[in-house]
Design a protein around this motif. Structure first.
Motif, PDB file in Angstrom:
ATOM      1  N   ASP A  95       0.801  -1.233   0.000  1.00  0.00           N
ATOM      2  CA  ASP A  95       0.000   0.000   0.000  1.00  0.00           C
ATOM      3  C   ASP A  95       0.832   1.281   0.000  1.00  0.00           C
ATOM      4  O   ASP A  95       0.280   2.364   0.173  1.00  0.00           O
ATOM      5  N   GLU A  96       2.152   1.187  -0.185  1.00  0.00           N
ATOM      6  CA  GLU A  96       2.994   2.385  -0.238  1.00  0.00           C
ATOM      7  C   GLU A  96       3.760   2.496  -1.548  1.00  0.00           C
ATOM      8  O   GLU A  96       4.043   3.588  -1.999  1.00  0.00           O
ATOM      9  N   GLY A  97       4.131   1.368  -2.138  1.00  0.00           N
ATOM     10  CA  GLY A  97       4.824   1.414  -3.416  1.00  0.00           C
ATOM     11  C   GLY A  97       6.036   0.516  -3.492  1.00  0.00           C
ATOM     12  O   GLY A  97       6.337  -0.244  -2.568  1.00  0.00           O
ATOM     13  N   THR A  98       6.720   0.626  -4.628  1.00  0.00           N
ATOM     14  CA  THR A  98       7.856  -0.235  -4.936  1.00  0.00           C
ATOM     15  C   THR A  98       8.997   0.611  -5.481  1.00  0.00           C
ATOM     16  O   THR A  98       8.778   1.589  -6.178  1.00  0.00           O
ATOM     17  N   GLU A  99      10.214   0.196  -5.154  1.00  0.00           N
ATOM     18  CA  GLU A  99      11.408   0.846  -5.679  1.00  0.00           C
ATOM     19  C   GLU A  99      12.291  -0.222  -6.317  1.00  0.00           C
ATOM     20  O   GLU A  99      12.606  -1.229  -5.692  1.00  0.00           O
ATOM     21  N   VAL A 100      12.666   0.009  -7.562  1.00  0.00           N
ATOM     22  CA  VAL A 100      13.580  -0.883  -8.276  1.00  0.00           C
ATOM     23  C   VAL A 100      14.864  -0.110  -8.517  1.00  0.00           C
ATOM     24  O   VAL A 100      14.848   0.967  -9.115  1.00  0.00           O
ATOM     25  N   ARG A 101      15.976  -0.656  -8.031  1.00  0.00           N
ATOM     26  CA  ARG A 101      17.279  -0.013  -8.198  1.00  0.00           C
ATOM     27  C   ARG A 101      18.078  -0.849  -9.191  1.00  0.00           C
ATOM     28  O   ARG A 101      18.263  -2.047  -8.986  1.00  0.00           O
ATOM     29  N   ILE A 102      18.541  -0.189 -10.252  1.00  0.00           N
ATOM     30  CA  ILE A 102      19.298  -0.849 -11.304  1.00  0.00           C
ATOM     31  C   ILE A 102      20.731  -0.336 -11.224  1.00  0.00           C
ATOM     32  O   ILE A 102      21.000   0.820 -11.550  1.00  0.00           O
ATOM     33  N   LYS A 103      21.627  -1.184 -10.790  1.00  0.00           N
ATOM     34  CA  LYS A 103      23.017  -0.773 -10.604  1.00  0.00           C
ATOM     35  C   LYS A 103      23.843  -1.186 -11.815  1.00  0.00           C
ATOM     36  O   LYS A 103      23.864  -2.358 -12.195  1.00  0.00           O
ATOM     37  N   VAL A 104      24.507  -0.194 -12.454  1.00  0.00           N
ATOM     38  CA  VAL A 104      25.374  -0.453 -13.593  1.00  0.00           C
ATOM     39  C   VAL A 104      26.744   0.151 -13.342  1.00  0.00           C
ATOM     40  O   VAL A 104      26.909   1.016 -12.478  1.00  0.00           O
ATOM     41  N   ARG A 105      27.704  -0.292 -14.113  1.00  0.00           N
ATOM     42  CA  ARG A 105      29.088   0.158 -13.940  1.00  0.00           C
ATOM     43  C   ARG A 105      29.355   1.367 -14.844  1.00  0.00           C
ATOM     44  O   ARG A 105      28.934   1.402 -15.998  1.00  0.00           O
ATOM     45  N   GLU A 106      30.078   2.327 -14.301  1.00  0.00           N
ATOM     46  CA  GLU A 106      30.489   3.469 -15.113  1.00  0.00           C
ATOM     47  C   GLU A 106      31.569   3.007 -16.087  1.00  0.00           C
ATOM     48  O   GLU A 106      32.379   2.131 -15.764  1.00  0.00           O
ATOM     49  N   ARG A 107      31.569   3.574 -17.282  1.00  0.00           N
ATOM     50  CA  ARG A 107      32.596   3.213 -18.267  1.00  0.00           C
ATOM     51  C   ARG A 107      33.961   3.656 -17.777  1.00  0.00           C
ATOM     52  O   ARG A 107      34.101   4.687 -17.157  1.00  0.00           O
ATOM     53  N   GLU A 108      34.936   2.841 -18.099  1.00  0.00           N
ATOM     54  CA  GLU A 108      36.320   3.157 -17.671  1.00  0.00           C
ATOM     55  C   GLU A 108      37.021   3.975 -18.706  1.00  0.00           C
ATOM     56  O   GLU A 108      36.713   4.037 -19.827  1.00  0.00           O
TER      57      GLU A 108
END
Length: 108
Positions: A95-108
């Protein structure tokens, strides 16, 4: 400058609409970004119906059950591209919501 595969946000926003906002009769989706040392996190959150994340942890293959093949494919593509430790993390409160965190790598 991040290693971000194409079409990784679309299935997450689609899930937020169909499983979070539609059953609740509407709501809000927010897309934001955070940068840390060598990582970028894309955050897709909604104020939809949410779900019991603790209960879901006890069920086999939670990602498949919660997001179907779309989330599983996104998670797998990110891990192949960026390495272990990268991908999707989902938190939710009923009843409050959802959070999706998508972790990616920064280009070197």
């Amino acid at each position: 400058n991040a290693t971000v595969p194409k079409l990784i946000i679309q299935p997450i926003v689609e899930n937020a609409i169909y499983h979070g906002l539609r059953p609740k009769g509407g709501g809000k989706i927010t897309i934001s970004f955070e940068k840390s040392e060598k990582d970028i996190t894309i955050i897709v959150s909604d104020n939809g119906k949410g779900f019991d994340a603790e209960k879901s942890k006890n069920e086999p293959d939670t990602k498949v059950r919660l997001g179907g093949i779309g989330l599983r494919n996104v998670d797998h593509r990110i891990e192949l591209l960026c390495g272990q430790g990268y991908g999707i993390n989902i938190t939710s409160v009923p009843d409050e919501g959802t959070e999706v965190r998508i972790k990616v790598r920064e280009r070197e």
